[in-house]
Design an enzyme around this catalytic site. Structure first.
Site, PDB file in Angstrom:
ATOM      1  N   HIS A   1       0.816  -1.208   0.000  1.00 20.20           N
ATOM      2  CA  HIS A   1       0.000   0.000   0.000  1.00 20.20           C
ATOM      3  C   HIS A   1       0.854   1.265   0.000  1.00 20.20           C
ATOM      4  O   HIS A   1       0.386   2.330  -0.399  1.00 20.20           O
ATOM      5  CB  HIS A   1      -0.949  -0.015   1.194  1.00 20.20           C
ATOM      6  CG  HIS A   1      -2.104  -0.932   1.004  1.00 20.20           C
ATOM      7  ND1 HIS A   1      -3.350  -0.695   1.539  1.00 20.20           N
ATOM      8  CD2 HIS A   1      -2.222  -2.094   0.311  1.00 20.20           C
ATOM      9  CE1 HIS A   1      -4.180  -1.672   1.194  1.00 20.20           C
ATOM     10  NE2 HIS A   1      -3.511  -2.532   0.458  1.00 20.20           N
TER      11      HIS A   1
ATOM     12  N   HIS B   1      -2.137 -12.315  -2.924  1.00 18.76           N
ATOM     13  CA  HIS B   1      -3.157 -13.057  -2.198  1.00 18.76           C
ATOM     14  C   HIS B   1      -2.752 -14.509  -1.932  1.00 18.76           C
ATOM     15  O   HIS B   1      -3.558 -15.281  -1.425  1.00 18.76           O
ATOM     16  CB  HIS B   1      -4.472 -12.996  -2.961  1.00 18.76           C
ATOM     17  CG  HIS B   1      -5.041 -11.612  -3.038  1.00 18.76           C
ATOM     18  ND1 HIS B   1      -6.132 -11.282  -3.822  1.00 18.76           N
ATOM     19  CD2 HIS B   1      -4.667 -10.459  -2.422  1.00 18.76           C
ATOM     20  CE1 HIS B   1      -6.396  -9.984  -3.683  1.00 18.76           C
ATOM     21  NE2 HIS B   1      -5.518  -9.469  -2.843  1.00 18.76           N
TER      22      HIS B   1
END
Length: 724
Positions: A99, A267
């Site tokens: 992020h 993921h």
């Protein structure tokens, strides 16, 4: 004074709100006023390490292997105050690094992990960054130990890279060299929405057409880094989400294969958190009470940790073994059918139908409990979009290829905003030079600049042609991601040679002459372009009565078309250039605001902007030879006449046709000059007028020339990282 005076007793001794909280700013009172904060935000006064601090010198003291060992140990050293899922902080550290780097967008080069900006608002309180305050606090003991020899910016990205290594991925490499900022980056435009996570519609011309998203934005909603994991505007539809994923990642310089690899690889490890009511979370760090000590989002549900953690609102892991790098993501994505369900927090998520117990991940706290894995709408896009599906099936069949592709994409994600390899430091810097790093070969320094100067004098080129060409070559530099600039002479290559703002006909003529001089002298064309501009400045100063020598550093190289990712350079095309009084077309944003934006990207101050504009005008370097703003009778001489005549009260200023203005003699009414908004703003804006008056003073003509030369050299050398 009587202590019982009711007019004074009990009053706060500080002007409440005047300077520290909600007091009105200049732009608060007058919304149309120019906001110069964009040029002042990283003033040296905000840096506690002082102006003499050199991070690159500090990096030489860093024990890299010891640091990496400590970061590796942190991954499995679960701390009671914020315990790790499954005893491993890898997923949390990867999300923090992701992020941080993932806020980068190609259009203006802003965002990214290169400055440690995640420590400050708004990103430290971004809805998509819930609990990353905990990740940074877990890193604090390491930052404290290594001190100035490791920046927060580097440590945040390193933590994510080490996390992948600790879970079994062979990473592609890592570079140190990111310098911390000490104040929020107010120059980054995140969108016009007035509330977090508002529907996407406001930033699209048509939300059904992802390409209509407002530039330079990349994320689909205010407060997100990428796309909404529940679907476009929170409505599950994998095929529609796929289109938005493709557009968003393209705006971060990623192709389809890199996008699929990053989605799957991101993921493969870790989990989402939504086991509770998200509305019960406390305020974000920026608005939390002082007792929070910079931590926010307090969670009263159960322990508020472990299985009671709430971040995105989606709940579950993607894979069977969330602390292990493997191909389990594809095994589950393609091995089961999936149906849409709601998480405990009420978020849409996809869950497998009839999953075998052995394929279910264990609970983060109790390994005797098995939990259903989940997929987001973006994950399902990898299954249903035909392009992504083909790529992911190729990854599923070839785990080694997937690992390599992801490692390279992760390296690109976390290093894209660092600029060229010359800014990379450390033992793990890959030797391979990648096209997205805008490679430039080393240039020759063994040539006679005096011979080149003599050839320039006999070239037949005008001074303003040489100056304008050098400026156009260098003005593409942007300090947001260290791209562009004069080094490489890419102005002669596609797409730059054809940009309207570079006046292709004039450019072809000038480059034809300068290339011959470069070939004969042994210098690079990039060096000759800058030398020609410098020569023009020196001659213009001489016409004004000043002998100056413009400093020059040889060694620029000439990039080739094979070294140039032409498509990614399209975003560097100037749509306006206030320095050459040019606007491609009318925009919603005022020309002066566009000039401030370009000035900030070039790393210039408001003073440097002022002196450069004034000098460029009087030297006659306007786009297309326009006379607007050329407030002098000595065109071609580097005089302060622009400021002298702009501030002369013997003149008056009047609107004319086509958005232009006339400067008239106050007595006779005769039109002396014409001007644009970009000219008159230096007299109308109080801050710029203050600078203009300095250069208009009778005693500052020499200062004007010297300041112009210094600012000019700064622009020409902005991309010379080899000189640092």
């Amino acid at each position: 004074m009587d202590a019982n005076d009711t007019n004074t007793a009990g009053k706060c001794p500080v002007m409440h709100g005047g300077n520290t909280t909600s007091g009105k700013s200049v732009t608060g009172w007058w919304p149309n006023a120019l906001n110069f904060d964009i040029l002042h935000q990283h003033d040296t006064k905000t840096n506690p390490l002082g102006a003499e601090f050199d991070y690159h010198e500090e990096l030489k003291k860093l024990d890299v292997e010891a640091l990496k060992k400590d970061v590796h140990a942190l991954m499995t050293d679960s701390q009671e105050w914020w315990p790790a899922d499954w005893g491993h902080y890898g997923g949390l550290m990867i999300r923090m690094a992701w992020h941080s780097a993932g806020s980068y967008r190609l259009a203006d080069g802003r965002g990214g992990g290169g400055t440690g900006n995640q420590r400050f608002a708004p990103l430290n309180s971004w809805p998509d960054n819930v609990s990353l305050d905990k990740a940074r606090r877990l890193l604090w003991p390491i930052k404290k130990k290594y001190g100035n020899s490791i920046s927060w910016a580097d440590l945040i990205i390193l933590a994510g890279t080490i996390a992948y290594e600790s879970m079994g991925l062979k990473t592609y490499g890592f570079a140190f060299g990111r310098e911390d900022i000490w104040h929020p980056e107010t120059d980054t435009y995140w969108g016009s929405e007035q509330e977090w996570l508002a529907d996407s519609d406001g930033r699209y011309g048509d939300v059904e057409d992802p390409s209509s998203m407002e530039n330079p934005l990349a994320a689909v909603q205010m407060g997100l880094i990428y796309v909404n994991p529940e679907g476009v505007n929170g409505k599950p539809d994998p095929l529609k989400t796929a289109l938005h994923v493709r557009e968003t990642f393209a705006r971060m310089a990623m192709n389809d294969e890199e996008t699929a690899a990053l989605t799957a690889g991101g993921h493969t490890v870790g989990k989402t958190h939504g086991n509770g009511d998200a509305s019960l979370l406390g305020p974000a760090p920026e608005e939390a009470g002082v007792e929070g000590q910079g931590l926010g989002w307090s969670n009263p549900t159960g322990t508020g940790k472990g299985r009671d953690t709430i971040t995105s609102g989606i709940e579950g892991a993607w894979t069977t073994h969330p602390t292990k790098w493997d191909n389990g993501y594809f095994d589950l994505l393609f091995g089961y059918d999936w149906w849409i369900q709601k998480s405990p927090a009420g978020a849409w998520q996809w869950e497998p139908v009839g999953i075998k117990e052995e394929d279910m991940p264990v609970d983060v706290e109790d390994p005797s409990i098995r939990c259903k894995p989940i997929m987001t709408d973006a994950d399902m896009a990898m299954r249903f979009d035909p392009i992504y599906r083909e790529i992911c099936q190729r990854f599923a069949k070839d785990p080694a290829y997937f690992s390599e592709t992801f490692a390279r994409a992760w390296f690109k994600l976390t290093h894209r905003d660092m600029g060229p390899r010359a800014r990379y430091y450390g033992p793990d810097v890959p030797q391979e030079e990648l096209i997205w790093q805008d490679p430039i070969p080393a240039g020759n320094t063994d040539y006679d600049t005096q011979v080149i100067t003599e050839r320039l004098a006999q070239s037949g080129l005008s001074l303003n042609e040489m100056i304008a060409t050098a400026w156009d070559s260098a003005r593409t530099y942007r300090g947001s991601d260290m791209r562009g600039g004069a080094n490489g002479a890419r102005i002669r290559l596609a797409p730059q040679k054809d940009w309207e703002g570079n006046e292709p006909a004039r450019l072809t003529k000038v480059l034809g002459v300068l290339e011959g001089i470069a070939n004969d002298s042994g210098a690079s064309l990039a060096d000759v372009i800058v030398l020609a501009g410098n020569y023009g400045i020196e001659q213009a100063a001489r016409k004004a009565g000043f002998e100056v020598s413009v400093p020059f550093n040889p060694g620029r190289g000439d990039a080739t078309a094979e070294m140039t990712d032409a498509e990614s350079f399209d975003v560097l095309e100037p749509l306006a250039d206030g320095y050459r009084n040019w606007l491609k077309k009318d925009y919603a944003v005022s020309p002066e605001e566009m000039m401030l934006d370009r000035t900030q990207l070039m790393g210039l101050s408001a003073v440097e902007m002022t002196v450069l504009v004034g000098g460029m005008r009087v030297m006659g370097t306007n786009y297309g030879g326009s006379a607007h703003g050329v407030f002098t009778d000595r065109v071609g001489a580097l005089t302060p006449d622009f400021f002298v005549n702009l501030t002369d009260m013997g003149n008056s200023w009047h609107p004319a046709d086509d958005g232009l203005f006339e400067i008239r003699d106050r007595k006779s009414g005769k039109v002396k000059w014409t001007a644009t908004r970009l000219d008159l703003v230096f007299g109308s804006n109080a801050i710029l007028r203050a600078y203009a008056e300095v250069y208009a003073q009778d005693d500052n003509a020499e200062k004007f020339v010297n300041d112009f030369v210094a600012a000019w050299v700064k622009v020409m050398n902005a991309d010379r990282f080899d000189l640092v």
